[in-house]
Design a protein around this motif. Structure first.
Motif, PDB file in Angstrom:
ATOM      1  N   SER A  26     -65.242 -17.660  10.621  1.00  0.00           N
ATOM      2  CA  SER A  26     -66.204 -18.747  10.824  1.00  0.00           C
ATOM      3  C   SER A  26     -66.065 -19.800   9.735  1.00  0.00           C
ATOM      4  CB  SER A  26     -67.634 -18.197  10.838  1.00  0.00           C
ATOM      5  OG  SER A  26     -67.797 -17.257  11.880  1.00  0.00           O
ATOM      6  N   LEU A  27     -65.874 -19.352   8.487  1.00  0.00           N
ATOM      7  CA  LEU A  27     -65.684 -20.288   7.383  1.00  0.00           C
ATOM      8  C   LEU A  27     -64.445 -21.136   7.611  1.00  0.00           C
ATOM      9  CD1 LEU A  27     -66.306 -21.312   4.489  1.00  0.00           C
ATOM     10  CD2 LEU A  27     -64.974 -19.377   3.622  1.00  0.00           C
ATOM     11  N   PHE A  28     -63.357 -20.512   8.027  1.00  0.00           N
ATOM     12  CA  PHE A  28     -62.117 -21.255   8.274  1.00  0.00           C
ATOM     13  C   PHE A  28     -62.328 -22.304   9.365  1.00  0.00           C
ATOM     14  CE2 PHE A  28     -58.069 -22.078  10.268  1.00  0.00           C
ATOM     15  CZ  PHE A  28     -57.192 -22.159   9.205  1.00  0.00           C
ATOM     16  N   LEU A  29     -62.935 -21.913  10.477  1.00  0.00           N
ATOM     17  CA  LEU A  29     -63.123 -22.835  11.592  1.00  0.00           C
ATOM     18  C   LEU A  29     -64.036 -24.000  11.210  1.00  0.00           C
ATOM     19  CD1 LEU A  29     -63.463 -20.345  14.584  1.00  0.00           C
ATOM     20  CD2 LEU A  29     -61.526 -21.823  14.046  1.00  0.00           C
ATOM     21  N   LEU A  30     -65.115 -23.722  10.489  1.00  0.00           N
ATOM     22  CA  LEU A  30     -66.054 -24.779  10.113  1.00  0.00           C
ATOM     23  C   LEU A  30     -65.428 -25.771   9.138  1.00  0.00           C
ATOM     24  CD1 LEU A  30     -69.374 -22.749   9.738  1.00  0.00           C
ATOM     25  CD2 LEU A  30     -68.847 -24.481  11.473  1.00  0.00           C
ATOM     26  N   VAL A  31     -64.677 -25.264   8.167  1.00  0.00           N
ATOM     27  CA  VAL A  31     -64.051 -26.160   7.185  1.00  0.00           C
ATOM     28  C   VAL A  31     -62.946 -26.977   7.844  1.00  0.00           C
ATOM     29  CG1 VAL A  31     -62.689 -26.258   5.069  1.00  0.00           C
ATOM     30  CG2 VAL A  31     -64.651 -24.718   5.218  1.00  0.00           C
ATOM     31  N   ALA A  32     -62.131 -26.340   8.689  1.00  0.00           N
ATOM     32  CA  ALA A  32     -61.072 -27.078   9.379  1.00  0.00           C
ATOM     33  C   ALA A  32     -61.666 -28.122  10.310  1.00  0.00           C
ATOM     34  CB  ALA A  32     -60.185 -26.101  10.159  1.00  0.00           C
ATOM     35  N   LEU A  33     -62.725 -27.758  11.023  1.00  0.00           N
ATOM     36  CA  LEU A  33     -63.390 -28.723  11.898  1.00  0.00           C
ATOM     37  C   LEU A  33     -63.990 -29.863  11.098  1.00  0.00           C
ATOM     38  CD1 LEU A  33     -64.426 -29.533  14.708  1.00  0.00           C
ATOM     39  CD2 LEU A  33     -66.439 -28.110  14.285  1.00  0.00           C
ATOM     40  N   GLY A  34     -64.569 -29.541   9.943  1.00  0.00           N
ATOM     41  CA  GLY A  34     -65.151 -30.575   9.100  1.00  0.00           C
ATOM     42  C   GLY A  34     -64.115 -31.531   8.548  1.00  0.00           C
ATOM     43  N   ALA A  35     -62.883 -31.042   8.357  1.00  0.00           N
ATOM     44  CA  ALA A  35     -61.814 -31.933   7.907  1.00  0.00           C
ATOM     45  C   ALA A  35     -61.394 -32.875   9.018  1.00  0.00           C
ATOM     46  CB  ALA A  35     -60.619 -31.113   7.431  1.00  0.00           C
ATOM     47  N   LEU A  36     -61.413 -32.395  10.258  1.00  0.00           N
ATOM     48  CA  LEU A  36     -61.034 -33.235  11.391  1.00  0.00           C
ATOM     49  C   LEU A  36     -62.148 -34.174  11.805  1.00  0.00           C
ATOM     50  CD1 LEU A  36     -59.124 -30.666  13.637  1.00  0.00           C
ATOM     51  CD2 LEU A  36     -58.176 -32.735  12.622  1.00  0.00           C
ATOM     52  N   ALA A  73     -59.182 -26.430   4.597  1.00  0.00           N
ATOM     53  CA  ALA A  73     -59.309 -27.852   4.267  1.00  0.00           C
ATOM     54  C   ALA A  73     -57.943 -28.535   4.303  1.00  0.00           C
ATOM     55  CB  ALA A  73     -59.946 -28.013   2.891  1.00  0.00           C
ATOM     56  N   PHE A  74     -56.928 -27.869   3.760  1.00  0.00           N
ATOM     57  CA  PHE A  74     -55.584 -28.447   3.735  1.00  0.00           C
ATOM     58  C   PHE A  74     -55.032 -28.611   5.149  1.00  0.00           C
ATOM     59  CE2 PHE A  74     -50.943 -27.872   3.569  1.00  0.00           C
ATOM     60  CZ  PHE A  74     -50.607 -28.975   2.797  1.00  0.00           C
ATOM     61  N   LEU A  75     -55.141 -27.579   5.964  1.00  0.00           N
ATOM     62  CA  LEU A  75     -54.615 -27.665   7.326  1.00  0.00           C
ATOM     63  C   LEU A  75     -55.380 -28.705   8.143  1.00  0.00           C
ATOM     64  CD1 LEU A  75     -53.995 -23.887   8.123  1.00  0.00           C
ATOM     65  CD2 LEU A  75     -52.307 -25.645   7.564  1.00  0.00           C
ATOM     66  N   GLY A  76     -56.692 -28.792   7.933  1.00  0.00           N
ATOM     67  CA  GLY A  76     -57.468 -29.808   8.638  1.00  0.00           C
ATOM     68  C   GLY A  76     -57.082 -31.215   8.220  1.00  0.00           C
ATOM     69  N   ASP A  77     -56.877 -31.408   6.920  1.00  0.00           N
ATOM     70  CA  ASP A  77     -56.441 -32.717   6.426  1.00  0.00           C
ATOM     71  C   ASP A  77     -55.085 -33.099   6.999  1.00  0.00           C
ATOM     72  OD1 ASP A  77     -58.721 -33.013   4.969  1.00  0.00           O
ATOM     73  OD2 ASP A  77     -57.791 -32.786   2.999  1.00  0.00           O
ATOM     74  N   ARG A 134     -62.857 -39.109   0.623  1.00  0.00           N
ATOM     75  CA  ARG A 134     -61.607 -38.633   1.237  1.00  0.00           C
ATOM     76  C   ARG A 134     -61.082 -39.584   2.299  1.00  0.00           C
ATOM     77  NH1 ARG A 134     -60.305 -34.971   5.727  1.00  0.00           N
ATOM     78  NH2 ARG A 134     -62.470 -35.210   6.354  1.00  0.00           N
ATOM     79  N   VAL A 135     -61.956 -40.056   3.183  1.00  0.00           N
ATOM     80  CA  VAL A 135     -61.512 -40.861   4.333  1.00  0.00           C
ATOM     81  C   VAL A 135     -60.879 -42.181   3.907  1.00  0.00           C
ATOM     82  CG1 VAL A 135     -62.290 -42.091   6.392  1.00  0.00           C
ATOM     83  CG2 VAL A 135     -63.070 -39.760   5.963  1.00  0.00           C
ATOM     84  N   PRO A 136     -61.487 -42.969   2.998  1.00  0.00           N
ATOM     85  CA  PRO A 136     -60.830 -44.230   2.605  1.00  0.00           C
ATOM     86  C   PRO A 136     -59.442 -44.029   2.003  1.00  0.00           C
ATOM     87  CG  PRO A 136     -63.118 -44.227   1.899  1.00  0.00           C
ATOM     88  CD  PRO A 136     -62.811 -42.842   2.368  1.00  0.00           C
ATOM     89  N   VAL A 137     -59.271 -43.003   1.175  1.00  0.00           N
ATOM     90  CA  VAL A 137     -57.963 -42.768   0.571  1.00  0.00           C
ATOM     91  C   VAL A 137     -56.963 -42.293   1.618  1.00  0.00           C
ATOM     92  CG1 VAL A 137     -56.709 -41.400  -1.132  1.00  0.00           C
ATOM     93  CG2 VAL A 137     -58.947 -42.328  -1.695  1.00  0.00           C
ATOM     94  N   SER A 149     -44.969 -35.377   3.815  1.00  0.00           N
ATOM     95  CA  SER A 149     -44.604 -34.473   2.730  1.00  0.00           C
ATOM     96  C   SER A 149     -45.202 -34.935   1.404  1.00  0.00           C
ATOM     97  CB  SER A 149     -43.085 -34.385   2.607  1.00  0.00           C
ATOM     98  OG  SER A 149     -42.513 -35.677   2.383  1.00  0.00           O
ATOM     99  N   ARG A 150     -45.201 -36.238   1.173  1.00  0.00           N
ATOM    100  CA  ARG A 150     -45.775 -36.764  -0.062  1.00  0.00           C
ATOM    101  C   ARG A 150     -47.301 -36.644  -0.035  1.00  0.00           C
ATOM    102  NH1 ARG A 150     -45.932 -42.956  -2.009  1.00  0.00           N
ATOM    103  NH2 ARG A 150     -46.654 -42.634  -4.144  1.00  0.00           N
ATOM    104  N   PHE A 151     -47.884 -36.895   1.126  1.00  0.00           N
ATOM    105  CA  PHE A 151     -49.334 -36.728   1.256  1.00  0.00           C
ATOM    106  C   PHE A 151     -49.727 -35.275   1.000  1.00  0.00           C
ATOM    107  CE2 PHE A 151     -53.065 -35.651   3.791  1.00  0.00           C
ATOM    108  CZ  PHE A 151     -53.978 -36.605   3.368  1.00  0.00           C
ATOM    109  N   ALA A 152     -48.931 -34.345   1.503  1.00  0.00           N
ATOM    110  CA  ALA A 152     -49.233 -32.922   1.320  1.00  0.00           C
ATOM    111  C   ALA A 152     -49.189 -32.532  -0.144  1.00  0.00           C
ATOM    112  CB  ALA A 152     -48.255 -32.075   2.130  1.00  0.00           C
TER     113      ALA A 152
END
Length: 205
Positions: A26-36, A73-77, A134-137, A149-152
């Motif tokens: 649940s934590l993974f899904l909520l954080v990934a969804l929140g990143a998207l 968070a990383f995968l969602g980003d 996060r969004v403006p950057v 790759s550079r963003f990652a």
């Protein structure tokens, strides 16, 4: 809360094995969804999970919260960045790119592009820690056509620092209160206040 109600709540709490089996996915899904979809209060989610983990007997609970939250968070980003790149490459843009534009005012986008030019993708680390930063950057990186790759390389340490920061908030809340629900309430309150500060400051200005 009355003592009888607290005792009833304690009895209703599932065992640790059940909490972990349900909580980590649940934590993974909520954080990934929140990143998207940047409307889910992911900081509060991570802090609440850290409070629960702090009160568990397993010595690795906090480590798992950190690993799950930072990786989600990383995968969602990266997923959002990939969707945004499609919009940049398209002549007509895309719905995802338009959503990012709607959430970043021209002034904030201009500042983000200036910081990106001065400091490169390392600015992602600070942007992840600042509410609504996060969004403006990310949009600045998209418009500057920064390769994935550079963003990652900039986003990975940013997600690690972000997860650690909100986990510390949760641990502090869990250590100050004897009952997990009290620590969760305190951690959520802190994250909500922190998230509201930038918008209140802009309105005051």
């Amino acid at each position: 809360m009355p003592e009888w109600a607290a005792e009833a709540l304690t009895r209703a709490v599932p065992p640790e094995s059940t909490q972990q089996a349900v909580g980590y996915p649940s934590l993974f899904l909520l954080v990934a969804l929140g990143a998207l979809v940047p409307v889910v209060p992911t900081g509060a989610v991570v802090s609440s999970a850290a409070v629960v983990a702090f009160h568990q007997s397993s010595p690795f609970s906090l480590l798992w919260v950190f690993l799950v939250a930072s990786s989600a968070a990383f995968l969602g980003d990266m997923a959002l960045y990939g969707l945004g790149r499609r919009g940049v490459a398209s002549r007509n843009g895309s719905r995802w790119l338009n959503r990012l534009r709607d959430r970043a005012s021209p002034e904030r986008l201009a500042r983000a592009r200036t910081k990106l030019d001065e400091h490169g993708v390392t600015v992602l680390v600070l942007s992840r820690l600042l509410p609504a930063g996060r969004v403006p950057v990310m949009l600045a990186c998209l418009l500057s056509r920064v390769p994935p790759s550079r963003f990652a390389r900039g986003d990975a340490p940013a997600c690690l620092a972000w997860a650690a920061t909100y986990q510390v908030i949760g641990v502090l809340g869990g250590s100050l209160f004897a009952r997990p629900w009290q620590g969760v309430a305190a951690a959520v309150a802190v994250t909500v206040v922190v998230g509201a500060v930038p918008s209140v400051w802009r309105r005051v200005r």
